[in-house]
Structures are given as structure tokens and as C-alpha cells.
Design a protein around this motif. Sequence first.
Motif, PDB file in Angstrom:
ATOM      1  N   VAL A 113       0.837  -1.226   0.031  1.00  0.00           N
ATOM      2  CA  VAL A 113      -0.063   0.029  -0.148  1.00  0.00           C
ATOM      3  C   VAL A 113       0.692   1.116   0.057  1.00  0.00           C
ATOM      4  N   TYR A 114       0.476   2.231  -0.886  1.00  0.00           N
ATOM      5  CA  TYR A 114       1.332   3.537  -1.038  1.00  0.00           C
ATOM      6  C   TYR A 114       0.497   4.735  -1.133  1.00  0.00           C
ATOM      7  N   GLU A 115       0.935   5.893  -0.578  1.00  0.00           N
ATOM      8  CA  GLU A 115       0.245   6.957  -0.130  1.00  0.00           C
ATOM      9  C   GLU A 115       0.774   7.721  -1.530  1.00  0.00           C
ATOM     10  N   LEU A 116      -0.086   8.328  -2.229  1.00  0.00           N
ATOM     11  CA  LEU A 116      -0.374   9.008  -3.317  1.00  0.00           C
ATOM     12  C   LEU A 116      -0.333  10.606  -2.952  1.00  0.00           C
ATOM     13  N   GLU A 117       0.275  11.425  -3.817  1.00  0.00           N
ATOM     14  CA  GLU A 117       0.313  12.909  -3.757  1.00  0.00           C
ATOM     15  C   GLU A 117      -0.881  13.464  -3.811  1.00  0.00           C
ATOM     16  N   ASN A 118      -1.676  12.870  -4.537  1.00  0.00           N
ATOM     17  CA  ASN A 118      -3.220  13.746  -4.554  1.00  0.00           C
ATOM     18  C   ASN A 118      -4.102  13.105  -3.502  1.00  0.00           C
ATOM     19  N   GLY A 119      -3.266  12.691  -2.324  1.00  0.00           N
ATOM     20  CA  GLY A 119      -4.409  11.984  -1.114  1.00  0.00           C
ATOM     21  C   GLY A 119      -4.942  10.799  -1.436  1.00  0.00           C
ATOM     22  N   ASN A 120      -4.794  10.031  -2.333  1.00  0.00           N
ATOM     23  CA  ASN A 120      -5.448   8.979  -2.671  1.00  0.00           C
ATOM     24  C   ASN A 120      -4.468   7.634  -2.218  1.00  0.00           C
ATOM     25  N   VAL A 121      -4.737   6.365  -2.375  1.00  0.00           N
ATOM     26  CA  VAL A 121      -3.781   5.330  -2.160  1.00  0.00           C
ATOM     27  C   VAL A 121      -3.640   4.573  -3.194  1.00  0.00           C
ATOM     28  N   MET A 122      -2.333   3.659  -3.362  1.00  0.00           N
ATOM     29  CA  MET A 122      -2.323   2.998  -4.655  1.00  0.00           C
ATOM     30  C   MET A 122      -1.891   1.401  -3.904  1.00  0.00           C
ATOM     31  N   LEU A 123      -2.706   0.597  -4.568  1.00  0.00           N
ATOM     32  CA  LEU A 123      -2.502  -0.874  -4.113  1.00  0.00           C
ATOM     33  C   LEU A 123      -1.554  -1.574  -4.973  1.00  0.00           C
ATOM     34  N   GLU A 124      -0.541  -2.228  -4.621  1.00  0.00           N
ATOM     35  CA  GLU A 124       0.048  -2.896  -5.580  1.00  0.00           C
ATOM     36  C   GLU A 124      -0.113  -4.544  -5.321  1.00  0.00           C
ATOM     37  N   PHE A 125      -0.450  -5.090  -6.346  1.00  0.00           N
ATOM     38  CA  PHE A 125      -0.983  -6.627  -6.310  1.00  0.00           C
ATOM     39  C   PHE A 125       0.283  -7.315  -6.391  1.00  0.00           C
ATOM     40  N   LYS A 126       0.490  -8.293  -5.503  1.00  0.00           N
ATOM     41  CA  LYS A 126       1.957  -9.187  -5.697  1.00  0.00           C
ATOM     42  C   LYS A 126       1.467 -10.550  -6.210  1.00  0.00           C
ATOM     43  N   ASP A 127       2.355 -11.280  -6.497  1.00  0.00           N
ATOM     44  CA  ASP A 127       2.235 -12.703  -7.017  1.00  0.00           C
ATOM     45  C   ASP A 127       2.206 -13.551  -5.862  1.00  0.00           C
ATOM     46  N   ASP A 128       2.665 -12.965  -4.669  1.00  0.00           N
ATOM     47  CA  ASP A 128       2.544 -13.984  -3.298  1.00  0.00           C
ATOM     48  C   ASP A 128       1.309 -14.339  -3.047  1.00  0.00           C
ATOM     49  N   CYS A 129       1.037 -15.392  -2.731  1.00  0.00           N
ATOM     50  CA  CYS A 129      -0.378 -16.204  -2.505  1.00  0.00           C
ATOM     51  C   CYS A 129      -0.269 -16.953  -0.872  1.00  0.00           C
ATOM     52  N   THR A 130      -1.474 -16.803  -0.461  1.00  0.00           N
ATOM     53  CA  THR A 130      -1.702 -17.232   1.209  1.00  0.00           C
ATOM     54  C   THR A 130      -1.735 -19.047   0.735  1.00  0.00           C
ATOM     55  N   GLY A 131      -1.146 -19.471   1.671  1.00  0.00           N
ATOM     56  CA  GLY A 131      -0.958 -20.972   1.625  1.00  0.00           C
ATOM     57  C   GLY A 131      -0.199 -21.648   2.448  1.00  0.00           C
ATOM     58  N   LYS A 132      -0.189 -23.345   2.297  1.00  0.00           N
ATOM     59  CA  LYS A 132       0.657 -23.977   3.189  1.00  0.00           C
ATOM     60  C   LYS A 132       1.153 -25.085   2.354  1.00  0.00           C
ATOM     61  N   ASP A 133       2.557 -25.294   2.528  1.00  0.00           N
ATOM     62  CA  ASP A 133       3.370 -26.357   2.121  1.00  0.00           C
ATOM     63  C   ASP A 133       3.193 -26.345   0.454  1.00  0.00           C
ATOM     64  N   GLY A 134       3.272 -25.005   0.045  1.00  0.00           N
ATOM     65  CA  GLY A 134       3.138 -24.748  -1.538  1.00  0.00           C
ATOM     66  C   GLY A 134       1.811 -24.898  -2.334  1.00  0.00           C
ATOM     67  N   VAL A 135       0.781 -25.202  -1.599  1.00  0.00           N
ATOM     68  CA  VAL A 135      -0.406 -25.208  -1.929  1.00  0.00           C
ATOM     69  C   VAL A 135      -1.226 -23.974  -1.651  1.00  0.00           C
ATOM     70  N   PHE A 136      -2.006 -23.261  -2.985  1.00  0.00           N
ATOM     71  CA  PHE A 136      -2.835 -22.078  -2.392  1.00  0.00           C
ATOM     72  C   PHE A 136      -3.955 -22.364  -1.583  1.00  0.00           C
ATOM     73  N   ASP A 137      -4.036 -21.397  -0.619  1.00  0.00           N
ATOM     74  CA  ASP A 137      -5.377 -21.747   0.254  1.00  0.00           C
ATOM     75  C   ASP A 137      -5.808 -20.253   0.848  1.00  0.00           C
ATOM     76  N   PRO A 138      -6.846 -19.751   0.151  1.00  0.00           N
ATOM     77  CA  PRO A 138      -7.092 -18.325   0.590  1.00  0.00           C
ATOM     78  C   PRO A 138      -7.385 -18.155   2.017  1.00  0.00           C
ATOM     79  N   GLY A 139      -7.676 -19.247   2.753  1.00  0.00           N
ATOM     80  CA  GLY A 139      -8.025 -19.264   4.237  1.00  0.00           C
ATOM     81  C   GLY A 139      -6.875 -18.976   5.099  1.00  0.00           C
ATOM     82  N   GLU A 140      -5.640 -19.405   4.614  1.00  0.00           N
ATOM     83  CA  GLU A 140      -4.549 -19.340   5.298  1.00  0.00           C
ATOM     84  C   GLU A 140      -4.062 -17.911   5.737  1.00  0.00           C
ATOM     85  N   ASN A 141      -3.165 -17.777   6.656  1.00  0.00           N
ATOM     86  CA  ASN A 141      -2.991 -16.309   7.125  1.00  0.00           C
ATOM     87  C   ASN A 141      -1.467 -16.205   6.953  1.00  0.00           C
TER      88      ASN A 141
END
Length: 227
Positions: A12-40
Motif C-alpha cells: 500500500v502506497y500513499e499518493l500525492e493527490n491524497g489517494n492510495v495505491m494498492l500494488e498486487f503481488k504474486d505472493d499467495c496465502t497457502g501452506k506447503d506450497g498449496v494455495f489456500d485463501p483461508g491461510e494467514n
Amino acid sequence: MKKVYEGKTKNVYELENGNVMLEFKDDCTGKDGVFDPGENSVGLTIEGIGKANLETSIHFFELLKEAGIKTHYVSADIEHATMEVLPAKVFGKGLEVICRLVATGSFIRRYGDYMKDGTVLEGGYVETTLKDDAKGDPLITKEGLVALGIMSADMFESMKEQTLKITKIVAQDLKAKGLDLYDIKFEFGYNNDEVILIDEIASGNMRVYKDGKIVDPMELTKLILAK
């Protein structure tokens, strides 16, 4: 740009115009190399998933804009996997809102004595949980949120009304693709005292079935974005 927060799947970045920019990463939540949206925790990296999640969010945010529903979405740059959004404060330390169209999952684990798995919940059922990994994201009622000073009763009703409207729009869009939405998770915040949808609307936040079988989030993303 000033980085204000580094999350598991987004920066998350702060922009000069007062808005915010979200940068989506290729990192995913999961366990043991398996994607799981419920993991933390981050369990794997999937090349291109950041852009795919961004495209999915854009798809739904644009539908909501057409329907006259205000969200934090302003614009996006798919090439750089970024989305410009309005600044918004979260409720308390974070609040998740789940809208259930079909009884399944944790709903049935809690209330299975009263209802069969797969029962349609007419009109949709909205529930809220506090973001707290250590406590297992406990359920909380409107009265509880008001008593704790997390939000007002009017804010809760606005959030609930928006949740039902947004869920209906998402469900209709998926239905046109031969997909059935069972439940979906949202996050809301407030901007100038106005309750608005924040974060993302991605495949990992919804439970969707096709021909009676649950659709994997990765496959679901492809189906949503298919022309």
C-alpha cells in the motif's frame, strides 16, 4: 510514493493527490506450497496471479460503478498491477462481512442441527466477523459492534444493504457464466463518514460451484476473465 504498509498479497502506497495505491503481488496465502485463501501466511508465489486478481477486481468494481454503487475504486494499471483507490479507514482493527446465498462450510458446522448443507438462504444471509487470527475471527452482531464503538447502527445497516446489493450483482454475473455463487467475503471501511467497499473482489474471497462441484480459485479467475 510513500509505502505505508506491506501486506501478504498487496503493498500500500500513499499518493500525492491524497489517494492510495494498492500494488498486487504474486505472493499467495497457502501452506506447503498449496494455495489456500483461508491461510494467514504466504505459502507460495504464482507468476501473474497479482495481475489476474487485479483484473478480477476491476471487472466487478466496474460492474458496481455501472450500478451506481460507490466503492473505493478509482482506476487501475494492469501492466504494473496497481489500483488507485480512495483513502478509507477500517472498522476497528478490521471487519469482514460474509454474505451467504447457500448454507455450507462454517455455517453448517455451526448450525447443522437446524439446516442441511446446500440449503438456499432466501434473500441472502449477512454475518460479520472481527479480523483476529488468534481468536479465529469471532462472529459479532450489529449490537456488539455498536456497544464496542466500532460502528454506528446506521453504518451497519448501510454496510448490510450494500453487501446484499453487491452480492446480487456478483452472483448474476457469475450465473451468466454458468457459475453458482454460494458465499462471498467483503471488507468495508469509511471515507468521509461514508461506508464503502474496500480491498478487492477476487476469486479467493468467494465460494463458487459449477455443475454441483466447487471451482478452484485459480480456475475461477480464468472463468471470470474469459471473454
